[in-house]
Design an enzyme around this catalytic site. Structure first.
Site, PDB file in Angstrom:
ATOM      1  N   ARG A   1      54.787  28.809  56.118  1.00 31.98           N
ATOM      2  CA  ARG A   1      54.616  29.658  54.924  1.00 31.98           C
ATOM      3  C   ARG A   1      54.161  31.030  55.353  1.00 31.98           C
ATOM      4  O   ARG A   1      53.413  31.146  56.330  1.00 31.98           O
ATOM      5  CB  ARG A   1      53.547  29.087  54.003  1.00 31.98           C
ATOM      6  CG  ARG A   1      53.946  27.741  53.500  1.00 31.98           C
ATOM      7  CD  ARG A   1      53.129  27.299  52.312  1.00 31.98           C
ATOM      8  NE  ARG A   1      53.398  25.885  52.143  1.00 31.98           N
ATOM      9  CZ  ARG A   1      52.490  24.965  51.885  1.00 31.98           C
ATOM     10  NH1 ARG A   1      51.239  25.307  51.689  1.00 31.98           N
ATOM     11  NH2 ARG A   1      52.829  23.704  51.768  1.00 31.98           N
TER      12      ARG A   1
ATOM     13  N   ARG B   1      64.224  17.875  53.335  1.00 33.14           N
ATOM     14  CA  ARG B   1      63.253  17.651  54.416  1.00 33.14           C
ATOM     15  C   ARG B   1      61.924  17.215  53.812  1.00 33.14           C
ATOM     16  O   ARG B   1      61.622  17.500  52.676  1.00 33.14           O
ATOM     17  CB  ARG B   1      63.055  18.936  55.220  1.00 33.14           C
ATOM     18  CG  ARG B   1      64.217  19.263  56.124  1.00 33.14           C
ATOM     19  CD  ARG B   1      63.926  20.518  56.946  1.00 33.14           C
ATOM     20  NE  ARG B   1      62.793  20.330  57.828  1.00 33.14           N
ATOM     21  CZ  ARG B   1      61.712  21.121  57.872  1.00 33.14           C
ATOM     22  NH1 ARG B   1      61.613  22.146  57.077  1.00 33.14           N
ATOM     23  NH2 ARG B   1      60.743  20.871  58.713  1.00 33.14           N
TER      24      ARG B   1
ATOM     25  N   LYS C   1      65.871  30.454  48.959  1.00 29.78           N
ATOM     26  CA  LYS C   1      66.670  29.523  49.763  1.00 29.78           C
ATOM     27  C   LYS C   1      68.084  29.388  49.189  1.00 29.78           C
ATOM     28  O   LYS C   1      68.261  29.184  47.996  1.00 29.78           O
ATOM     29  CB  LYS C   1      65.961  28.166  49.740  1.00 29.78           C
ATOM     30  CG  LYS C   1      66.571  27.150  50.646  1.00 29.78           C
ATOM     31  CD  LYS C   1      65.488  26.201  51.093  1.00 29.78           C
ATOM     32  CE  LYS C   1      66.020  24.912  51.613  1.00 29.78           C
ATOM     33  NZ  LYS C   1      65.005  24.093  52.252  1.00 29.78           N
TER      34      LYS C   1
HETATM   35  C1  BTN Z   1      66.100  20.829  53.051  1.00 28.84           C
HETATM   36  O1  BTN Z   1      65.156  20.238  52.514  1.00 28.84           O
HETATM   37  O2  BTN Z   1      66.093  22.045  53.193  1.00 28.84           O
HETATM   38  C2  BTN Z   1      67.278  20.048  53.562  1.00 28.84           C
HETATM   39  C3  BTN Z   1      68.276  19.810  52.468  1.00 28.84           C
HETATM   40  C4  BTN Z   1      69.518  19.084  52.955  1.00 28.84           C
HETATM   41  C5  BTN Z   1      70.428  18.703  51.825  1.00 28.84           C
HETATM   42  C6  BTN Z   1      71.730  18.132  52.297  1.00 28.84           C
HETATM   43  S1  BTN Z   1      72.912  17.975  50.992  1.00 28.84           S
HETATM   44  C7  BTN Z   1      73.960  17.071  52.048  1.00 28.84           C
HETATM   45  C8  BTN Z   1      73.074  16.147  52.847  1.00 28.84           C
HETATM   46  N1  BTN Z   1      72.844  14.921  52.117  1.00 28.84           N
HETATM   47  C9  BTN Z   1      71.564  14.789  51.751  1.00 28.84           C
HETATM   48  O3  BTN Z   1      71.101  13.846  51.101  1.00 28.84           O
HETATM   49  N2  BTN Z   1      70.846  15.827  52.206  1.00 28.84           N
HETATM   50  C10 BTN Z   1      71.678  16.760  52.934  1.00 28.84           C
END
Ligand code: BTN
Length: 319
Positions: free
Chosen positions: A314, A116, A181
């Site tokens: 946060r 994100r 996380k």
């Molecule tokens: C975050 O930042 O918390 C979201 C992370 C999401 C990662 C997943 S891995 C599978 C899918 N492909 C990506 O490039 N991103 C999501």
């Protein structure tokens, strides 16, 4: 190169000669390929004179047949990649090509995993789950309300069922154990959200990862929490089943029916937080979420709601 890795996956010694014979190449070609594997995928390989080559630890791979066997007739088609830039990016390309939904894209590694707010998602080979589900949405905005929170619940229940007891949620869609996380969710949408669109539900779960460089936040993995190697094929099958269950509920009854359940698992209910949107910050206390999944904060005695993909929450020091 991956054929060679698959020959070594049992973690036992294999002689250069035997590996070369299986691949139809010379011993020195085997040695070169192993050097590439170590350098490119960061997989340590032991070399012992007279015995051959051995992976430092056994590996298990994603297996479409195994996943299908364990997914009692979901009807979702599945594409498995050894390496891809991003499963979300590949899912978006599949939409462009007109591949019918629902479609699941998974990969052993991502070279440009997306998180994100423009962050990278660290995606080492054969350790975690990188999963994207393509859905076609033709029910207008209502079908999108709270969708990423619903995915969070499905991921959380998947992890609980596999023994991660302390797992909970943080608005909007982080899955945490305590303050660390363990999984993240990234939704990407194409088309007209008010009419017909496709949405990619991207899920990254830290499964067997024990060390990682370049992760810029506190993290944990299922293996670090349980002390056990987890079977990623079983995890992918179970995640599919939970997603199907929660997405069905969401489609039939809307987010309002799921709101209370989500709040019950929100780790930051009642906590003092700062909500960051670009360079602006709002301090408040978390009341909960509304029936569309927006965050409700008590800001100096006044209730305010917030929604949007670029927001980040946060804990305040005095929380
Ligand atoms: C975050 O930042 O918390 C979201 C992370 C999401 C990662 C997943 S891995 C599978 C899918 N492909 C990506 O490039 N991103 C999501």
């Amino acid at each position: 190169m991956l054929t060679l890795l698959k020959l070594l996956k049992d973690g036992r010694f294999h002689s250069g000669q035997a590996l070369g014979a299986s691949l139809g190449v010379s011993r020195s070609a085997v040695w070169k390929q192993l050097q590439h594997l170590e350098a490119e995928l960061g997989i340590p390989i032991h070399k012992v004179r007279g015995r051959g080559y051995q992976l430092a630890a056994p590996l298990s791979f994603l297996d479409a047949d195994e996943i299908a066997l364990q997914s009692s007739g979901s009807g979702w088609s599945l594409q498995v990649f050894d390496s891809i830039d991003s499963t979300n990016a590949e899912a978006l390309r599949a939409i462009d090509r007109g591949v019918p939904a629902p479609l699941v894209v998974i990969a052993e590694r991502q070279t440009a995993g997306r998180g994100r707010r423009g962050r990278k998602w660290v995606s080492p080979f054969a350790e975690n789950v990188y999963y994207s589900l393509v859905l076609r949405v033709d029910g207008g905005m209502r079908q999108l309300e709270g969708l990423s929170l619903v995915v969070g619940l499905a991921v959380m229940h998947t992890l609980r069922e596999l023994g991660i007891a302390g797992v909970g949620l943080k608005w909007p869609n982080d899955v945490l154990v305590g303050s660390k996380k363990i999984a993240g969710i990234l939704l990407e949408l194409v088309g007209d959200p008010a009419d017909v669109c496709h949405v990619v539900l991207g899920v990254g779960i830290n499964v067997n990862m024990q060390v990682a460089e370049k992760v810029d936040q506190q993290w944990t993995s299922m293996r670090l929490e349980t002390g056990r190697m987890l079977d990623r094929n079983r995890l992918v099958a179970l995640l599919g089943a939970k997603l199907q269950q929660y997405l069905d509920r969401h489609r039939k009854s809307g987010f309002a029916e799921i709101q209370a359940e989500w709040e019950a698992h929100h780790l930051w209910q009642g906590r003092a937080v700062s909500l960051i949107a670009g360079s602006s910050q709002t301090d408040g206390v978390v009341i909960g979420i509304d029936n569309q999944g927006a965050l409700r904060l008590n800001v100096a005695g006044v209730e305010k709601t917030f929604s949007g993909g670029e927001l980040s929450l946060r804990l305040r020091d005095d929380s």
